[in-house]
Design a protein around this motif. Structure first.
Motif, mmCIF file in Angstrom:
data_model
loop_
_atom_site.group_PDB
_atom_site.id
_atom_site.type_symbol
_atom_site.label_atom_id
_atom_site.label_comp_id
_atom_site.label_asym_id
_atom_site.label_seq_id
_atom_site.Cartn_x
_atom_site.Cartn_y
_atom_site.Cartn_z
ATOM 1 N N VAL A 95 0.766 -1.157 0.135
ATOM 2 C CA VAL A 95 -0.231 -0.165 -0.170
ATOM 3 C C VAL A 95 0.885 1.224 0.053
ATOM 4 O O VAL A 95 0.438 2.269 -0.034
ATOM 5 N N GLY A 96 2.221 1.170 0.387
ATOM 6 C CA GLY A 96 2.934 2.348 0.155
ATOM 7 C C GLY A 96 3.835 2.724 1.406
ATOM 8 O O GLY A 96 4.394 3.641 1.501
ATOM 9 N N LYS A 97 3.764 1.533 2.408
ATOM 10 C CA LYS A 97 4.491 1.857 3.593
ATOM 11 C C LYS A 97 5.959 2.168 3.660
ATOM 12 O O LYS A 97 6.591 3.427 4.041
ATOM 13 N N THR A 98 6.513 1.380 2.954
ATOM 14 C CA THR A 98 8.109 1.517 2.797
ATOM 15 C C THR A 98 8.406 2.779 1.840
ATOM 16 O O THR A 98 9.319 3.287 2.291
ATOM 17 N N THR A 99 7.773 3.162 0.729
ATOM 18 C CA THR A 99 8.076 4.254 -0.042
ATOM 19 C C THR A 99 7.838 5.335 0.995
ATOM 20 O O THR A 99 8.480 6.357 0.781
ATOM 21 N N THR A 100 6.690 5.336 1.814
ATOM 22 C CA THR A 100 6.740 6.497 2.800
ATOM 23 C C THR A 100 7.555 6.915 3.763
ATOM 24 O O THR A 100 8.139 7.768 3.833
ATOM 25 N N VAL A 101 8.033 5.717 4.317
ATOM 26 C CA VAL A 101 9.117 5.983 5.347
ATOM 27 C C VAL A 101 10.466 5.987 4.804
ATOM 28 O O VAL A 101 11.044 7.184 5.380
ATOM 29 N N ALA A 102 10.712 5.601 3.489
ATOM 30 C CA ALA A 102 11.823 5.948 3.040
ATOM 31 C C ALA A 102 12.104 7.478 2.635
ATOM 32 O O ALA A 102 13.089 8.312 2.723
ATOM 33 N N ASN A 103 10.847 7.870 1.999
ATOM 34 C CA ASN A 103 11.161 9.364 1.732
ATOM 35 C C ASN A 103 10.753 10.365 2.468
ATOM 36 O O ASN A 103 11.288 11.392 2.403
ATOM 37 N N LEU A 104 9.764 10.169 3.604
ATOM 38 C CA LEU A 104 9.629 11.034 4.683
ATOM 39 C C LEU A 104 11.071 10.767 5.611
ATOM 40 O O LEU A 104 11.530 12.128 5.720
ATOM 41 N N ALA A 105 11.888 9.982 5.711
ATOM 42 C CA ALA A 105 12.957 10.114 6.463
ATOM 43 C C ALA A 105 13.877 10.654 5.709
ATOM 44 O O ALA A 105 14.659 11.630 6.288
ATOM 45 N N ALA A 106 14.036 10.540 4.529
ATOM 46 C CA ALA A 106 15.198 11.220 3.570
ATOM 47 C C ALA A 106 14.750 12.728 3.331
ATOM 48 O O ALA A 106 15.858 13.499 3.607
ATOM 49 N N TYR A 107 13.565 13.118 3.560
ATOM 50 C CA TYR A 107 13.124 14.463 3.584
ATOM 51 C C TYR A 107 13.670 15.406 4.848
ATOM 52 O O TYR A 107 14.338 16.196 4.798
ATOM 53 N N PHE A 108 13.220 14.669 5.834
ATOM 54 C CA PHE A 108 13.293 15.252 7.171
ATOM 55 C C PHE A 108 14.767 15.535 7.331
ATOM 56 O O PHE A 108 15.211 16.341 7.910
ATOM 57 N N ALA A 109 15.874 14.327 7.061
ATOM 58 C CA ALA A 109 17.202 14.305 7.006
ATOM 59 C C ALA A 109 17.843 15.459 6.285
ATOM 60 O O ALA A 109 18.889 16.255 6.697
ATOM 61 N N MET A 110 17.239 15.586 5.135
ATOM 62 C CA MET A 110 17.770 16.721 4.031
ATOM 63 C C MET A 110 17.531 18.183 4.930
ATOM 64 O O MET A 110 18.225 19.108 4.473
ATOM 65 N N GLN A 111 16.460 18.299 5.675
ATOM 66 C CA GLN A 111 16.107 19.643 6.361
ATOM 67 C C GLN A 111 17.113 19.675 7.437
ATOM 68 O O GLN A 111 16.754 20.671 8.167
ATOM 69 N N GLY A 112 17.979 18.568 7.835
ATOM 70 C CA GLY A 112 19.025 19.001 8.817
ATOM 71 C C GLY A 112 18.275 18.473 10.358
ATOM 72 O O GLY A 112 18.722 18.415 11.445
ATOM 73 N N LEU A 113 17.239 17.724 10.119
ATOM 74 C CA LEU A 113 16.651 17.026 11.183
ATOM 75 C C LEU A 113 17.381 15.599 11.637
ATOM 76 O O LEU A 113 17.748 15.049 10.282
ATOM 77 N N LYS A 114 17.689 15.057 12.824
ATOM 78 C CA LYS A 114 18.275 13.850 12.758
ATOM 79 C C LYS A 114 17.118 12.760 12.997
ATOM 80 O O LYS A 114 16.141 12.790 13.524
ATOM 81 N N VAL A 115 17.312 11.822 12.000
ATOM 82 C CA VAL A 115 16.340 10.955 11.856
ATOM 83 C C VAL A 115 16.933 9.266 11.923
ATOM 84 O O VAL A 115 17.791 8.938 11.306
ATOM 85 N N ALA A 116 15.853 8.275 12.667
ATOM 86 C CA ALA A 116 16.340 7.062 12.744
ATOM 87 C C ALA A 116 15.137 6.295 11.698
ATOM 88 O O ALA A 116 13.918 6.471 12.139
ATOM 89 N N ALA A 117 15.674 5.669 10.575
ATOM 90 C CA ALA A 117 14.483 4.742 9.874
ATOM 91 C C ALA A 117 14.856 3.343 10.409
ATOM 92 O O ALA A 117 15.976 2.937 10.340
ATOM 93 N N LEU A 118 13.615 2.787 10.779
ATOM 94 C CA LEU A 118 13.648 1.435 11.626
ATOM 95 C C LEU A 118 12.909 0.426 10.413
ATOM 96 O O LEU A 118 11.808 0.314 10.203
ATOM 97 N N ASP A 119 13.685 -0.648 9.784
ATOM 98 C CA ASP A 119 13.084 -1.512 8.879
ATOM 99 C C ASP A 119 12.635 -2.671 9.800
ATOM 100 O O ASP A 119 13.593 -3.472 10.423
ATOM 101 N N PHE A 120 11.401 -2.588 10.081
ATOM 102 C CA PHE A 120 10.850 -4.030 10.823
ATOM 103 C C PHE A 120 10.243 -5.166 9.839
ATOM 104 O O PHE A 120 9.596 -5.910 10.646
ATOM 105 N N ASP A 121 10.483 -5.070 8.699
ATOM 106 C CA ASP A 121 9.854 -6.048 7.779
ATOM 107 C C ASP A 121 10.912 -6.834 7.320
ATOM 108 O O ASP A 121 11.965 -6.546 6.699
ATOM 109 N N PRO A 122 10.768 -8.323 7.321
ATOM 110 C CA PRO A 122 11.638 -9.293 7.238
ATOM 111 C C PRO A 122 12.001 -9.136 5.500
ATOM 112 O O PRO A 122 13.090 -9.773 5.228
ATOM 113 N N GLN A 123 11.158 -8.663 4.827
ATOM 114 C CA GLN A 123 11.538 -8.295 3.251
ATOM 115 C C GLN A 123 12.485 -7.584 3.160
ATOM 116 O O GLN A 123 13.046 -7.272 1.852
ATOM 117 N N ALA A 124 12.919 -6.781 4.220
ATOM 118 C CA ALA A 124 14.165 -5.545 3.850
ATOM 119 C C ALA A 124 13.907 -4.704 2.963
ATOM 120 O O ALA A 124 15.000 -4.222 2.526
#
Ligand code: ATP
Ligand code: MG
Length: 277
Positions: free
Chosen positions: A13-42
């Motif tokens: 449904v777009g979970k991973t795409t959403t996490v990857a791009n939100l995390a990348a965007y926030f980090a680009m803005q200078g915020l410290k971000v941890a993105a956690l992969d809890f899906d065995p599909q990795a």
């Protein structure tokens, strides 16, 4: 620090795409971000350019208490850290069955972190098992991506029931903060019908005490965009892959809405205040 689980037990449904791009965007803005992969599909791990096979530590070693949170992170970009998933994670659910306190292992690990993150964003697997329970126990906010197609809301009740249960028993601060419509096609009436159904459902919960009584549909939808589907195979976020496409525009706006529109009183510090409005 804001802690967000991106969850829907429906696959694709777009979970991973959403996490990857939100995390990348926030980090680009200078915020410290941890993105956690809890899906065995990795998929998140791969999307952020890492090879699951080569990870020595990650979400599996944290959840099985073999390593601490900070030492298991890999720095993948400026301001962006990944807790990667590897295939071992498949076995985690059954290995943990007899462990006392198994639902709160991740929460306790995050509490030990010495890194001052602005955002922790978790990519949940498409199931409501122990990995998802750990994610829900560790966060304050749940973001639910929905792909508005036939049967989109099938299983939605079960999802909310799970959130309610975790909210009552393990994590009183847990709230469903928002619904994000992904792969939205404004030309199809079905997309709009699903959106209206969700709106009505959320409106009916407004006066209640339930965990989604203040949830809303994020007013920016993620349009279907082929670039979003291409970027993961290059290990890039949409902002690195094709900065000027609809996908980048939509995720930028959603990130800004999440950051500015749903601020939680007192939690956002000066650095975050200065994020581009
Ligand atoms: N807005 C979009 N437009 C076009 N393709 C998209 C869009 N969002 C995601 N995709 C693609 O659709 C597929 C499913 O997306 P994604 O992997 O983010 O879903 P998911 O909910 O994480 O899936 P799973 O439940 O399997 O983990 C992927 O191939 C992804 O690249
Ligand atoms: Mg996924």
């Amino acid at each position: 620090m804001r802690k967000i689980a991106v969850l829907n037990q429906k696959g694709g449904v777009g979970k991973t795409t959403t996490v990857a791009n939100l995390a990348a965007y926030f980090a680009m803005q200078g915020l410290k971000v941890a993105a956690l992969d809890f899906d065995p599909q990795a998929h998140l791990t791969i999307h952020l350019g890492q090879e699951p096979e080569t990870l020595e530590k990650g979400s599996y070693s944290v959840i099985s208490n073999q390593s601490g949170f900070d030492e298991s992170l890999v720095k993948v970009r400026e301001n962006l850290w990944l807790l990667g998933a590897s295939i071992d994670l498949v076995g985690a659910e059954s290995e943990l069955v007899s462990v006392v306190g198994r639902e709160t292992i991740l929460r306790e690990a995050i509490e030990q972190s010495k890194i001052n993150f602005d955002y922790i964003i978790i990519d949940c697997p498409p199931s409501l098992g122990l990995l998802t329970l750990n994610s829900l126990a560790a966060v304050d906010e749940v973001l639910i991506p929905i792909q508005p197609h036939f049967l989109a809301l099938q299983g939605f009740g079960k999802l909310l029931q799970t959130v309610t249960l975790v909210n009552k028993r393990i994590n009183p601060s847990l709230r469903v903060s928002s619904i994000l419509l992904c792969m939205f096609e404004s030309r199809t009436s079905l997309s709009c019908e699903v959106k209206n159904d969700i709106s009505e459902f959320l409106a009916s919960a407004r006066q209640s005490q339930c965990a989604w009584s203040d949830a809303n549909i994020i007013p920016v939808h993620i349009r279907r965009n082929i670039k979003l589907a291409e970027a993961p195979s290059y290990g890039k976020s949409i902002f690195e892959y094709e900065q000027s496409c609809n996908g980048a525009e939509d995720y930028e706006q959603v990130a800004q809405y999440i950051h500015n529109g749903k601020r939680q009183s007192g939690i956002i510090d000066e650095k975050q205040e200065s994020l581009k409005e």
